[in-house]
Enzyme design. Structure first.
Site, PDB file in Angstrom:
ATOM      1  N   HIS A   1      -1.921  -5.420 -10.175  1.00 43.69           N
ATOM      2  CA  HIS A   1      -2.002  -3.608 -11.443  1.00 43.69           C
ATOM      3  C   HIS A   1      -2.611  -4.379 -12.370  1.00 43.69           C
ATOM      4  O   HIS A   1      -1.612  -4.843 -13.399  1.00 43.69           O
ATOM      5  CB  HIS A   1      -1.695  -2.571 -11.153  1.00 43.69           C
ATOM      6  CG  HIS A   1      -1.494  -2.210  -9.540  1.00 43.69           C
ATOM      7  ND1 HIS A   1      -2.457  -1.049  -9.464  1.00 43.69           N
ATOM      8  CD2 HIS A   1      -0.796  -2.148  -8.629  1.00 43.69           C
ATOM      9  CE1 HIS A   1      -2.387  -1.172  -8.050  1.00 43.69           C
ATOM     10  NE2 HIS A   1      -1.290  -1.513  -7.812  1.00 43.69           N
TER      11      HIS A   1
ATOM     12  N   GLU B   1      -9.767   0.141  -6.633  1.00 42.21           N
ATOM     13  CA  GLU B   1      -9.071  -0.598  -5.856  1.00 42.21           C
ATOM     14  C   GLU B   1      -8.975  -1.789  -5.152  1.00 42.21           C
ATOM     15  O   GLU B   1      -9.958  -2.363  -5.172  1.00 42.21           O
ATOM     16  CB  GLU B   1      -8.538   0.049  -4.231  1.00 42.21           C
ATOM     17  CG  GLU B   1      -7.433   1.053  -4.763  1.00 42.21           C
ATOM     18  CD  GLU B   1      -6.923   1.684  -3.094  1.00 42.21           C
ATOM     19  OE1 GLU B   1      -6.842   0.101  -2.251  1.00 42.21           O
ATOM     20  OE2 GLU B   1      -6.167   2.728  -3.643  1.00 42.21           O
TER      21      GLU B   1
ATOM     22  N   CYS C   1       1.015  -1.381   0.356  1.00 45.35           N
ATOM     23  CA  CYS C   1       0.082  -0.275   0.386  1.00 45.35           C
ATOM     24  C   CYS C   1       1.099   0.961   0.007  1.00 45.35           C
ATOM     25  O   CYS C   1       1.532   1.804   0.261  1.00 45.35           O
ATOM     26  CB  CYS C   1      -1.107   0.355   1.616  1.00 45.35           C
ATOM     27  SG  CYS C   1      -2.288   1.466   1.182  1.00 45.35           S
TER      28      CYS C   1
ATOM     29  N   GLY D   1      -1.245   2.041  -7.037  1.00 45.95           N
ATOM     30  CA  GLY D   1      -1.258   2.353  -9.088  1.00 45.95           C
ATOM     31  C   GLY D   1      -0.310   3.056  -9.044  1.00 45.95           C
ATOM     32  O   GLY D   1      -0.264   3.105 -10.528  1.00 45.95           O
TER      33      GLY D   1
ATOM     34  N   CYS E   1      -4.096   5.838  -5.101  1.00 50.24           N
ATOM     35  CA  CYS E   1      -3.544   5.074  -5.174  1.00 50.24           C
ATOM     36  C   CYS E   1      -2.497   5.141  -5.310  1.00 50.24           C
ATOM     37  O   CYS E   1      -2.007   5.242  -6.831  1.00 50.24           O
ATOM     38  CB  CYS E   1      -4.083   3.599  -5.964  1.00 50.24           C
ATOM     39  SG  CYS E   1      -3.955   2.536  -5.452  1.00 50.24           S
TER      40      CYS E   1
HETATM   41  N1  LIG Z   1      -5.933  -2.253  -2.524  1.00 47.89           N
HETATM   42  C1  LIG Z   1      -4.325  -2.508  -3.007  1.00 47.89           C
HETATM   43  C2  LIG Z   1      -3.994  -2.324  -1.672  1.00 47.89           C
HETATM   44  C3  LIG Z   1      -4.120  -1.492  -1.315  1.00 47.89           C
HETATM   45  C4  LIG Z   1      -3.448   0.230  -2.118  1.00 47.89           C
HETATM   46  C5  LIG Z   1      -2.787   1.607  -2.178  1.00 47.89           C
HETATM   47  N2  LIG Z   1      -4.870   1.925  -0.826  1.00 47.89           N
HETATM   48  C6  LIG Z   1      -2.072   1.937  -2.249  1.00 47.89           C
HETATM   49  O1  LIG Z   1      -1.883   3.166  -1.822  1.00 47.89           O
HETATM   50  O2  LIG Z   1      -1.231   1.097  -2.265  1.00 47.89           O
HETATM   51  C7  LIG Z   1      -4.705  -4.212  -3.111  1.00 47.89           C
HETATM   52  O3  LIG Z   1      -5.276  -5.536  -2.660  1.00 47.89           O
HETATM   53  O4  LIG Z   1      -3.417  -4.353  -3.534  1.00 47.89           O
END
Ligand SMILES: N[C@H](CCC[C@H](N)C(=O)O)C(=O)O
Length: 280
Positions: free
Chosen positions: A151, A200, A74, A212, A209
């Site tokens: 991703h 997400e 994250c 992301g 994100c």
């Molecule tokens: N939902 C993402 C985790 C949080 C990623 C996001 N909040 C960031 O800042 O990278 C996953 O399941 O891989």
């Protein structure tokens, strides 16, 4: 028993942080994470973050989505805990050991090296991850990148014209992604600028994100669309992503502490199953 928390965010991607580095917490499982993340009956957040001692780094960061899934990375939360730590930190995650340090733009994080092999994303079967030969209505031929977490990145004319509430979950849960996937829709607006929105995995549409932004920047660089340092502008604001010559991704951007509070442990099913038992 009351448990203290710190509410933080990175560009509006928000977190509840539980700090168990000094004092163990009762078991945190999917149900507890989901209950705390609930924006109506819990504290509310995009991810629950639990800090624990580590034998491999300064501390360990565990990341739970609101659906209860525990995940590998994250980006925005890594900057938030870097701010909390207040000095350079090596942080152990399921996706590897990351380095966070204070920087002019807020916090800078070395997010590790991207992976592109179909097995590393992962995908359910062999496929060209540079341009997957697949389409979900107007979203076609994504590039797939793993930056600790998976991703899929679609380059489009206008990310804000895409119906993410409908196409996001469709792609997130497609069986071609056996561990599901974070869905990125991006427009390259200059050699050093990208506009991005992210659906997400396990959380839905967020205001930002970090992983992301990293994956999308790397995807655009791999396709020759941008240079090796780029500003990625999300609904919540901009992040700077650089792909270093040693293949390490460096993400820089703000992190904010919103407020602190506490809650009654048993209100969220947090029972001290065994005295002093740390989180699972
Ligand atoms: N939902 C993402 C985790 C949080 C990623 C996001 N909040 C960031 O800042 O990278 C996953 O399941 O891989």
């Amino acid at each position: 028993m009351r448990i203290e928390f710190i509410k933080m965010h990175g560009l509006g991607n928000d977190f509840v942080v539980l700090d168990a580095r000094e004092k163990p917490l009762p078991l945190i499982d999917a149900a507890v994470a989901s209950a705390l993340a609930n924006r109506h009956t819990g504290i509310g957040c995009d991810q629950l973050i639990v800090l624990e001692p580590s034998s491999a780094a300064d501390f360990r960061m565990r990341i739970f989505n609101p659906d209860g899934s525990e995940v590998e990375a994250c980006g925005n939360a890594t900057r938030a805990v870097g701010l909390l730590h207040g000095k350079p930190a090596r942080i152990e995650t399921l996706g590897g050991i990351l380095e966070a340090r204070p920087a002019d733009a807020g916090i800078s994080v070395e997010m590790g090296q991207p992976r592109f092999a179909w097995e590393a994303i992962p995908l359910a079967y062999a496929m060209d991850t540079h341009s997957m030969p697949l389409a979900w209505e107007e979203l076609v031929n994504p590039i797939a990148v793993n930056v600790g977490n998976p991703h899929a990145i679609f380059f489009v004319a206008d990310p804000y014209a895409i119906d993410m509430d409908r196409l996001g979950p469709l792609i997130e849960n497609d069986p071609v992604f056996p561990e599901r996937v974070n869905v990125n829709v991006a427009a390259v607006t200059a050699r050093d600028a990208i506009t991005l929105r992210v659906w997400e995995r396990g959380a839905g549409l967020t205001r930002a994100c970090g992983t992301g932004a990293c994956a999308t920047a790397i995807g655009a660089m791999k396709r020759g669309l941008v240079d090796r340092t780029v500003t990625v502008t999300l609904p919540g604001g901009p992040l700077t992503i650089a792909w270093r010559e040693d293949d390490v991704i460096v993400m820089s951007g703000p992190a904010t502490e919103s407020f602190r509070g506490s809650f009654a442990a048993d209100a969220f099913g947090l029972t001290q199953a065994a005295a002093g038992e740390v989180t699972a």
